[in-house]
Design a protein around this motif. Structure first.
Motif, PDB file in Angstrom:
ATOM      1  N   VAL A 166      -2.943   5.522  -8.531  1.00 44.80           N
ATOM      2  CA  VAL A 166      -4.277   4.257  -7.875  1.00 44.80           C
ATOM      3  C   VAL A 166      -5.190   3.852  -8.972  1.00 44.80           C
ATOM      4  CG1 VAL A 166      -6.480   3.593  -6.909  1.00 44.80           C
ATOM      5  CG2 VAL A 166      -4.462   4.383  -5.733  1.00 44.80           C
ATOM      6  N   THR A 167      -5.140   4.592 -10.685  1.00 38.33           N
ATOM      7  CA  THR A 167      -5.927   4.455 -11.365  1.00 38.33           C
ATOM      8  C   THR A 167      -5.025   3.692 -12.436  1.00 38.33           C
ATOM      9  OG1 THR A 167      -4.965   6.824 -12.530  1.00 38.33           O
ATOM     10  CG2 THR A 167      -6.747   6.679 -11.732  1.00 38.33           C
ATOM     11  N   GLU A 168      -3.697   4.172 -12.220  1.00 38.67           N
ATOM     12  CA  GLU A 168      -2.864   2.821 -13.206  1.00 38.67           C
ATOM     13  C   GLU A 168      -2.429   1.841 -12.343  1.00 38.67           C
ATOM     14  OE1 GLU A 168       0.539   5.242 -14.485  1.00 38.67           O
ATOM     15  OE2 GLU A 168      -0.445   6.244 -14.997  1.00 38.67           O
ATOM     16  N   ARG A 169      -2.305   1.619 -11.001  1.00 31.50           N
ATOM     17  CA  ARG A 169      -1.452   0.180 -10.359  1.00 31.50           C
ATOM     18  C   ARG A 169      -2.578  -0.340  -9.612  1.00 31.50           C
ATOM     19  NH1 ARG A 169       4.505   2.044  -9.052  1.00 31.50           N
ATOM     20  NH2 ARG A 169       4.026  -0.480  -8.447  1.00 31.50           N
ATOM     21  N   ARG A 170      -4.103   0.002 -10.187  1.00 33.93           N
ATOM     22  CA  ARG A 170      -5.078  -0.816  -8.618  1.00 33.93           C
ATOM     23  C   ARG A 170      -5.168  -2.485  -8.703  1.00 33.93           C
ATOM     24  NH1 ARG A 170     -11.397   0.930  -9.967  1.00 33.93           N
ATOM     25  NH2 ARG A 170     -11.445  -1.147  -8.199  1.00 33.93           N
ATOM     26  N   GLY A 171      -5.368  -3.132  -7.703  1.00 35.36           N
ATOM     27  CA  GLY A 171      -5.318  -3.904  -7.616  1.00 35.36           C
ATOM     28  C   GLY A 171      -3.863  -4.840  -7.796  1.00 35.36           C
ATOM     29  N   GLU A 172      -2.804  -3.528  -7.477  1.00 36.30           N
ATOM     30  CA  GLU A 172      -1.198  -4.841  -7.927  1.00 36.30           C
ATOM     31  C   GLU A 172      -1.325  -5.047  -6.644  1.00 36.30           C
ATOM     32  OE1 GLU A 172       2.890  -3.076  -9.770  1.00 36.30           O
ATOM     33  OE2 GLU A 172       1.085  -2.715 -10.679  1.00 36.30           O
ATOM     34  N   VAL A 213       2.485  -4.146  -4.567  1.00 35.76           N
ATOM     35  CA  VAL A 213       3.025  -3.472  -3.988  1.00 35.76           C
ATOM     36  C   VAL A 213       4.285  -3.408  -3.120  1.00 35.76           C
ATOM     37  CG1 VAL A 213       2.147  -2.499  -5.984  1.00 35.76           C
ATOM     38  CG2 VAL A 213       1.431  -1.875  -3.729  1.00 35.76           C
ATOM     39  N   GLU A 214       4.640  -3.007  -2.696  1.00 36.47           N
ATOM     40  CA  GLU A 214       4.934  -2.975  -1.277  1.00 36.47           C
ATOM     41  C   GLU A 214       5.235  -1.507  -0.257  1.00 36.47           C
ATOM     42  OE1 GLU A 214       8.859  -4.626  -0.258  1.00 36.47           O
ATOM     43  OE2 GLU A 214       8.008  -7.047  -1.128  1.00 36.47           O
ATOM     44  N   LEU A 215       4.325  -1.579   0.705  1.00 43.03           N
ATOM     45  CA  LEU A 215       5.033   0.125   1.142  1.00 43.03           C
ATOM     46  C   LEU A 215       6.304   0.290   1.412  1.00 43.03           C
ATOM     47  CD1 LEU A 215       2.245   0.008   3.892  1.00 43.03           C
ATOM     48  CD2 LEU A 215       2.524   0.783   2.064  1.00 43.03           C
ATOM     49  N   PRO A 216       7.148   1.359   1.638  1.00 42.31           N
ATOM     50  CA  PRO A 216       8.697   1.574   1.906  1.00 42.31           C
ATOM     51  C   PRO A 216       9.261   0.815   2.946  1.00 42.31           C
ATOM     52  CG  PRO A 216       7.881   3.663   1.977  1.00 42.31           C
ATOM     53  CD  PRO A 216       6.443   2.717   2.133  1.00 42.31           C
ATOM     54  N   GLU A 268      -0.681  -8.016   7.773  1.00 46.98           N
ATOM     55  CA  GLU A 268       0.162  -8.464   6.278  1.00 46.98           C
ATOM     56  C   GLU A 268       0.304  -7.739   5.548  1.00 46.98           C
ATOM     57  OE1 GLU A 268       0.088 -13.138   7.261  1.00 46.98           O
ATOM     58  OE2 GLU A 268      -0.527 -12.499   9.605  1.00 46.98           O
ATOM     59  N   LEU A 269      -0.957  -7.243   5.690  1.00 48.50           N
ATOM     60  CA  LEU A 269      -0.879  -6.282   4.362  1.00 48.50           C
ATOM     61  C   LEU A 269      -1.772  -5.678   4.744  1.00 48.50           C
ATOM     62  CD1 LEU A 269      -1.483  -6.675   0.957  1.00 48.50           C
ATOM     63  CD2 LEU A 269      -4.039  -7.585   2.091  1.00 48.50           C
TER      64      LEU A 269
END
Length: 205
Positions: free
Chosen positions: A155-161, A163-166, A135-136
């Motif tokens: 990753v440095t800009e969006r860690r902890g956000e 998101v979704e895989l394709p 599920e994650l």
């Protein structure tokens, strides 16, 4: 980018994790098998709601044939415990299944997998995702992010956000635990890593 044949012909289209693990041993999809001690399969339950994807095996994993059992693995276990996550309920794997390294004397020093290695090994990861159906997915570090979220994901800009895989699977990226092991600000970065893991667990419905 160096191109390899890729793992597709070795990946069984049907069957579960035991069949996948058995097939992994024969993979010649890229050149990493030639120098590594052995392939390192994923580990965990096929019923896992959460999958963790790292980069590649390290020296200890290559010797033992088990995923995340070296220094980064010990830190991951400590962080999972601090975040209240049971590793036995997870499926943990790597984007690349063989150890890439360079020799310095008697030591084997980690070398980041090339783009060609990531692409060649991707059919294994795709199959793992289809078998486990998490599920994650928690994406650990830049190599895993490249494999799962594309070259433009930082990753440095969006860690902890969130998101979704394709394919639409929920995901979240954070640093690789080896980065925390090496950190000069260990206590701070360990706390941030634990916070990311807690945030990931909170994304599960």
């Amino acid at each position: 980018m160096e191109k390899f044949a890729g793992a597709e012909e070795w990946v069984p289209p049907r069957g579960g994790l035991p069949k996948l693990e058995a097939a992994l041993r024969d993979c010649r999809g890229c050149d990493l098998w030639e120098h590594a001690e052995q392939v390192v399969p994923g580990d965990g339950t096929a019923k896992a709601r959460m999958m963790l994807v790292g980069e590649q095996p390290g020296d200890v994993e290559d010797v033992e044939g088990r995923v995340f059992v070296g220094p980064a693995g010990r830190l991951l276990d400590k962080a999972l415990d601090a975040a209240g996550i049971d590793r036995d309920q997870l499926y943990v794997t790597n984007a690349v299944k063989h150890f890439r390294f360079e020799r310095r004397g008697k030591r084997r020093i980690h070398k980041t997998p090339a783009a060609g290695h990531i692409v060649a090994c991707s059919p294994w990861l795709t199959r793992e995702l289809r078998i486990v159906k998490p599920e994650l997915v928690v994406v650990l570090g830049a190599v895993a992010a490249r494999a799962l979220l594309g070259t433009g994901f930082k990753v440095t800009e969006r860690r902890g956000e969130a998101v979704e895989l394709p394919d639409g699977t929920a995901a979240m990226a954070t640093v690789h635990p080896s980065a925390v092991v090496r950190s000069e600000e260990y206590r701070r970065d360990f706390a941030l890593f634990v916070a990311d893991l807690r945030a990931a667990a909170a994304l599960l419905p």
